[in-house]
Design a protein around this motif. Structure first.
Motif, mmCIF file in Angstrom:
data_model
loop_
_atom_site.group_PDB
_atom_site.id
_atom_site.type_symbol
_atom_site.label_atom_id
_atom_site.label_comp_id
_atom_site.label_asym_id
_atom_site.label_seq_id
_atom_site.Cartn_x
_atom_site.Cartn_y
_atom_site.Cartn_z
ATOM 1 N N PRO A 72 0.830 -1.208 0.000
ATOM 2 C CA PRO A 72 0.000 0.000 0.000
ATOM 3 C C PRO A 72 0.861 1.253 0.000
ATOM 4 C CG PRO A 72 -0.830 -1.588 1.595
ATOM 5 C CD PRO A 72 0.504 -2.107 1.141
ATOM 6 N N GLN A 73 0.306 2.327 -0.510
ATOM 7 C CA GLN A 73 1.063 3.562 -0.690
ATOM 8 C C GLN A 73 1.600 4.153 0.610
ATOM 9 O OE1 GLN A 73 -1.867 2.740 -2.011
ATOM 10 N NE2 GLN A 73 -3.369 4.379 -1.927
ATOM 11 N N PHE A 74 0.980 3.841 1.734
ATOM 12 C CA PHE A 74 1.454 4.403 3.000
ATOM 13 C C PHE A 74 2.586 3.562 3.596
ATOM 14 C CE2 PHE A 74 -1.653 1.252 4.317
ATOM 15 C CZ PHE A 74 -1.081 0.669 5.429
ATOM 16 N N ALA A 75 2.897 2.417 2.999
ATOM 17 C CA ALA A 75 3.808 1.469 3.630
ATOM 18 C C ALA A 75 5.043 1.186 2.790
ATOM 19 C CB ALA A 75 3.066 0.164 3.914
ATOM 20 N N ARG A 76 5.498 2.166 2.021
ATOM 21 C CA ARG A 76 6.624 1.913 1.118
ATOM 22 C C ARG A 76 7.942 2.472 1.619
ATOM 23 N NH1 ARG A 76 3.324 3.047 -4.465
ATOM 24 N NH2 ARG A 76 1.899 1.282 -4.191
ATOM 25 N N ASP A 77 7.894 3.445 2.492
ATOM 26 C CA ASP A 77 9.124 4.067 2.972
ATOM 27 C C ASP A 77 10.008 4.440 1.779
ATOM 28 O OD1 ASP A 77 8.344 3.840 5.660
ATOM 29 O OD2 ASP A 77 9.027 1.759 5.704
ATOM 30 N N GLY A 97 2.488 7.502 -3.826
ATOM 31 C CA GLY A 97 2.653 7.923 -2.438
ATOM 32 C C GLY A 97 1.523 8.815 -2.002
ATOM 33 N N LEU A 98 1.760 9.543 -0.922
ATOM 34 C CA LEU A 98 0.733 10.403 -0.340
ATOM 35 C C LEU A 98 1.150 11.858 -0.261
ATOM 36 C CD1 LEU A 98 -0.293 7.942 2.498
ATOM 37 C CD2 LEU A 98 -1.606 8.456 0.445
ATOM 38 N N GLU A 99 2.403 12.140 -0.567
ATOM 39 C CA GLU A 99 2.859 13.527 -0.631
ATOM 40 C C GLU A 99 4.055 13.603 -1.571
ATOM 41 O OE1 GLU A 99 5.795 14.714 0.921
ATOM 42 O OE2 GLU A 99 6.403 12.754 1.684
ATOM 43 N N LEU A 100 4.220 14.767 -2.189
ATOM 44 C CA LEU A 100 5.165 14.876 -3.291
ATOM 45 C C LEU A 100 6.626 14.906 -2.869
ATOM 46 C CD1 LEU A 100 3.588 17.300 -5.918
ATOM 47 C CD2 LEU A 100 4.140 14.887 -6.186
ATOM 48 N N ASP A 101 6.928 15.426 -1.697
ATOM 49 C CA ASP A 101 8.334 15.579 -1.332
ATOM 50 C C ASP A 101 9.075 14.245 -1.346
ATOM 51 O OD1 ASP A 101 8.218 18.289 -1.149
ATOM 52 O OD2 ASP A 101 8.027 18.361 1.039
ATOM 53 N N SER A 102 8.490 13.223 -0.702
ATOM 54 C CA SER A 102 9.174 11.926 -0.656
ATOM 55 C C SER A 102 9.189 11.276 -2.029
ATOM 56 C CB SER A 102 8.508 11.001 0.365
ATOM 57 O OG SER A 102 7.186 10.680 -0.031
ATOM 58 N N VAL A 103 8.110 11.411 -2.778
ATOM 59 C CA VAL A 103 8.068 10.842 -4.124
ATOM 60 C C VAL A 103 9.081 11.539 -5.022
ATOM 61 C CG1 VAL A 103 6.621 10.501 -6.169
ATOM 62 C CG2 VAL A 103 5.686 10.086 -3.892
ATOM 63 N N ARG A 104 9.220 12.835 -4.869
ATOM 64 C CA ARG A 104 10.194 13.591 -5.648
ATOM 65 C C ARG A 104 11.618 13.124 -5.339
ATOM 66 N NH1 ARG A 104 9.394 18.288 -3.464
ATOM 67 N NH2 ARG A 104 7.505 18.698 -4.664
ATOM 68 N N ARG A 105 11.908 12.889 -4.059
ATOM 69 C CA ARG A 105 13.248 12.412 -3.685
ATOM 70 C C ARG A 105 13.527 11.038 -4.297
ATOM 71 N NH1 ARG A 105 11.756 14.593 1.375
ATOM 72 N NH2 ARG A 105 11.187 12.530 2.141
ATOM 73 N N HIS A 162 -5.341 9.285 5.419
ATOM 74 C CA HIS A 162 -3.900 9.398 5.607
ATOM 75 C C HIS A 162 -3.153 8.137 5.160
ATOM 76 C CE1 HIS A 162 -4.980 7.116 9.217
ATOM 77 N NE2 HIS A 162 -3.698 6.826 9.375
ATOM 78 N N GLN A 163 -3.885 7.075 4.826
ATOM 79 C CA GLN A 163 -3.230 5.855 4.374
ATOM 80 C C GLN A 163 -3.441 5.572 2.888
ATOM 81 O OE1 GLN A 163 -4.818 3.055 7.399
ATOM 82 N NE2 GLN A 163 -2.720 2.911 8.164
ATOM 83 N N SER A 164 -4.615 5.873 2.366
ATOM 84 C CA SER A 164 -4.886 5.592 0.955
ATOM 85 C C SER A 164 -4.817 6.827 0.068
ATOM 86 C CB SER A 164 -6.266 4.954 0.800
ATOM 87 O OG SER A 164 -7.292 5.902 1.039
ATOM 88 N N GLY A 165 -5.109 7.995 0.645
ATOM 89 C CA GLY A 165 -5.222 9.204 -0.156
ATOM 90 C C GLY A 165 -6.610 9.419 -0.715
ATOM 91 N N THR A 304 0.820 12.371 -12.264
ATOM 92 C CA THR A 304 -0.567 11.965 -12.046
ATOM 93 C C THR A 304 -0.919 12.084 -10.567
ATOM 94 O OG1 THR A 304 -0.596 10.517 -13.981
ATOM 95 C CG2 THR A 304 -2.183 10.042 -12.245
ATOM 96 N N LEU A 305 -0.014 11.683 -9.687
ATOM 97 C CA LEU A 305 -0.236 11.851 -8.255
ATOM 98 C C LEU A 305 -0.419 13.315 -7.901
ATOM 99 C CD1 LEU A 305 -0.199 10.870 -5.278
ATOM 100 C CD2 LEU A 305 2.299 11.130 -5.355
ATOM 101 N N ALA A 306 0.353 14.196 -8.534
ATOM 102 C CA ALA A 306 0.292 15.619 -8.213
ATOM 103 C C ALA A 306 -1.108 16.176 -8.409
ATOM 104 C CB ALA A 306 1.290 16.394 -9.072
ATOM 105 N N PHE A 307 -1.849 15.654 -9.373
ATOM 106 C CA PHE A 307 -3.215 16.131 -9.611
ATOM 107 C C PHE A 307 -4.106 15.839 -8.411
ATOM 108 C CE2 PHE A 307 -7.594 15.547 -10.899
ATOM 109 C CZ PHE A 307 -7.844 16.663 -11.670
ATOM 110 N N ALA A 308 -4.079 14.609 -7.897
ATOM 111 C CA ALA A 308 -4.930 14.246 -6.762
ATOM 112 C C ALA A 308 -4.578 15.065 -5.524
ATOM 113 C CB ALA A 308 -4.796 12.756 -6.463
ATOM 114 N N LEU A 309 -3.290 15.267 -5.289
ATOM 115 C CA LEU A 309 -2.878 16.048 -4.126
ATOM 116 C C LEU A 309 -3.317 17.500 -4.264
ATOM 117 C CD1 LEU A 309 0.689 14.576 -3.554
ATOM 118 C CD2 LEU A 309 -1.470 13.903 -2.487
#
Length: 332
Positions: A72-77, A97-105, A162-165, A304-309
Motif C-alpha cells: 500500500p502507498q502508505f507502507a513503502r518508505d 505515495g501520499l505527498e510529493l516531497d518523498s516521491v520527488r526524492r 492518511h493511508q490511501s489518499g 498523475t499523483l500531483a493532480f490528486a494532491l
C-alpha cells in the motif's frame, strides 16, 4: 535471458501480478516478502518462490534483477530508492505515495541510478487507448468529461485518508492518468469532496464518498471528473473527449473506444489483457536493457499523483490551485 523477480507485497494486486508473470516465459519470480508471513508463504507457493525474511533481504542484486513493489502507498518508505541504489530495476504500483516531497526524492534517486522503472497505470496498455491516442495526435480537444463510480476497497486502511489518499488518488487516478496521457498536462484544479453517506457504512472512515473536480489543461481545454466510492448499483467509468469536429469516448476503463467524426463512427472493444501487456513490457525491457516499451515511468506517475494532491488542497482552500509541475520532462 530469464529475468529474476522479487515481489514485495502479497495482497490482491501482488497476487494478480504473480498470476500474470507466470504467463510470461522470460519472467521468474524467485522471492516474495510481506509483513504478513502467511500471505507471503501462500503467494510464494503459488509460483514456486522462496519467502524472504524482510524487504531489505529481498532487495539483493545477486538474487534478483527486478522487483515489483506492491505494498500500500502508505507502507513503502524508501523501498524504491533502496532498490534503485542497488541497481535493481523496479515496477511500482500506483499511486506512488501520499505527498510529493518523498516521491520527488525517490524519483531523483531512481533517475540518477539509471535503472529501468515502470508504474502501474495499466490502462495505457489497452490497444483501444493506443488507438485513441493515435487518433488525437494533431487534433484539438476543448472539453473533457470523465467519471468513475463503484464501491470501496475491502481493506480497512483504504478508508483512511492518511493511508490511501482517498478514492481519487487510489482508483480514479486511472482516469486522471488517461486524461494526461491522451490530452496533456493539467494546469490547475478546483475540487469539492463530500462525506454524507460513508459514515453510515463505515463509522471510522475518513475518506470522502464522492468528489466533483474541475480542471484546466495546459492546452486550454477544460474538464470535469465526478466520482463515488459508494455506488453499489452503478459501477462504471468513462472519459469523453470533445473536439470541434470529432468525439472520442473511452468506456469500461478504456476497454472500449468510440470515435465519431464526419468520416467515421466506429466502436472497438479490446480483446487485450492490459495487465499482461504491462508486465510483459517491463520484463522484456529488463531483459533487453531498453525501456522503450514501458508506457509510464516514475516521473510520469508522479505527475498523475500531483493532480490528486492538488485537488485535495483545492478542497481545503476553497479555490482553484495549480497542479505542481514536478520532475524532468516526460516523453509523450
Amino acid at each position: 535471458m530469464t529475468v529474476k523477480i522479487g515481489m514485495i507485497g502479497a495482497g490482491g494486486i501482488a497476487r494478480h501480478h504473480l498470476n500474470t508473470l507466470s504467463k510470461i516465459p522470460l519472467a521468474q519470480v524467485v522471492g516474495v516478502f510481506d509483513v504478513n508471513r502467511e500471505s507471503a508463504e501462500r503467494a510464494a507457493a503459488s509460483v514456486g518462490a522462496r519467502v524472504a525474511d524482510s524487504a531489505d533481504a529481498l532487495l539483493n542484486r545477486s538474487d534478483i534483477d527486478a522487483v515489483f513493489i506492491c505494498t500500500p502507498q502508505f507502507a513503502r518508505d524508501d523501498l524504491e530508492a533502496v532498490a534503485a541504489g542497488r541497481g535493481i530495476h523496479l515496477f511500482v504500483e500506483k499511486p506512488l505515495g501520499l505527498e510529493l516531497d518523498s516521491v520527488r526524492r525517490k524519483e531523483k534517486a531512481i533517475r540518477e541510478a539509471g535503472v529501468l522503472h515502470s508504474v502501474g497505470y495499466v490502462l495505457r496498455y489497452y490497444d483501444t487507448v493506443q488507438q485513441a491516442k493515435h487518433y488525437l495526435q494533431g487534433r484539438t480537444v476543448h472539453l473533457v468529461q470523465a467519471y468513475r463510480f463503484g464501491t470501496s476497497h475491502p481493506a480497512a486502511w483504504w478508508r483512511q485518508q492518511h493511508q490511501s489518499g482517498g478514492h481519487l488518488a487510489d482508483a480514479v487516478t486511472h482516469q486522471v492518468d488517461l486524461i494526461r496521457y491522451l490530452v496533456g498536462e493539467y494546469r490547475d484544479v478546483s475540487a469539492r469532496f463530500g462525506r454524507s453517506a460513508i459514515g453510515e457504512l463505515y463509522p471510522d472512515a475518513t475518506i470522502a464518498d464522492a468528489g466533483a473536480v474541475s480542471f484546466t489543461l495546459e492546452s486550454g481545454a477544460v474538464g470535469t471528473i465526478t466520482e463515488s466510492c459508494i455506488s453499489p448499483f452503478n459501477g462504471e467509468s468513462e472519459i469523453k473527449l470533445f473536439g470541434p469536429d470529432f468525439y472520442v469516448q473511452l468506456s469500461g476503463n478504456g476497454k472500449t473506444v468510440t470515435i465519431i467524426d464526419k468520416e467515421r463512427h466506429v466502436t472497438i472493444t479490446s480483446k487485450r489483457d492490459p495487465s499482461y501487456e504491462q508486465d510483459k513490457a517491463f520484463v522484456e525491457a529488463v531483459a533487453s536493457g531498453s525501456g522503450d516499451s514501458i508506457l509510464c515511468g516514475y516521473a510520469d506517475g508522479m505527475r498523475t499523483l500531483a493532480f490528486a494532491l492538488a485537488a485535495h488542497r483545492s478542497a481545503e482552500s476553497g479555490g482553484a490551485v495549480p497542479v505542481e509541475d514536478e520532475g524532468p520532462p516526460v516523453m509523450a
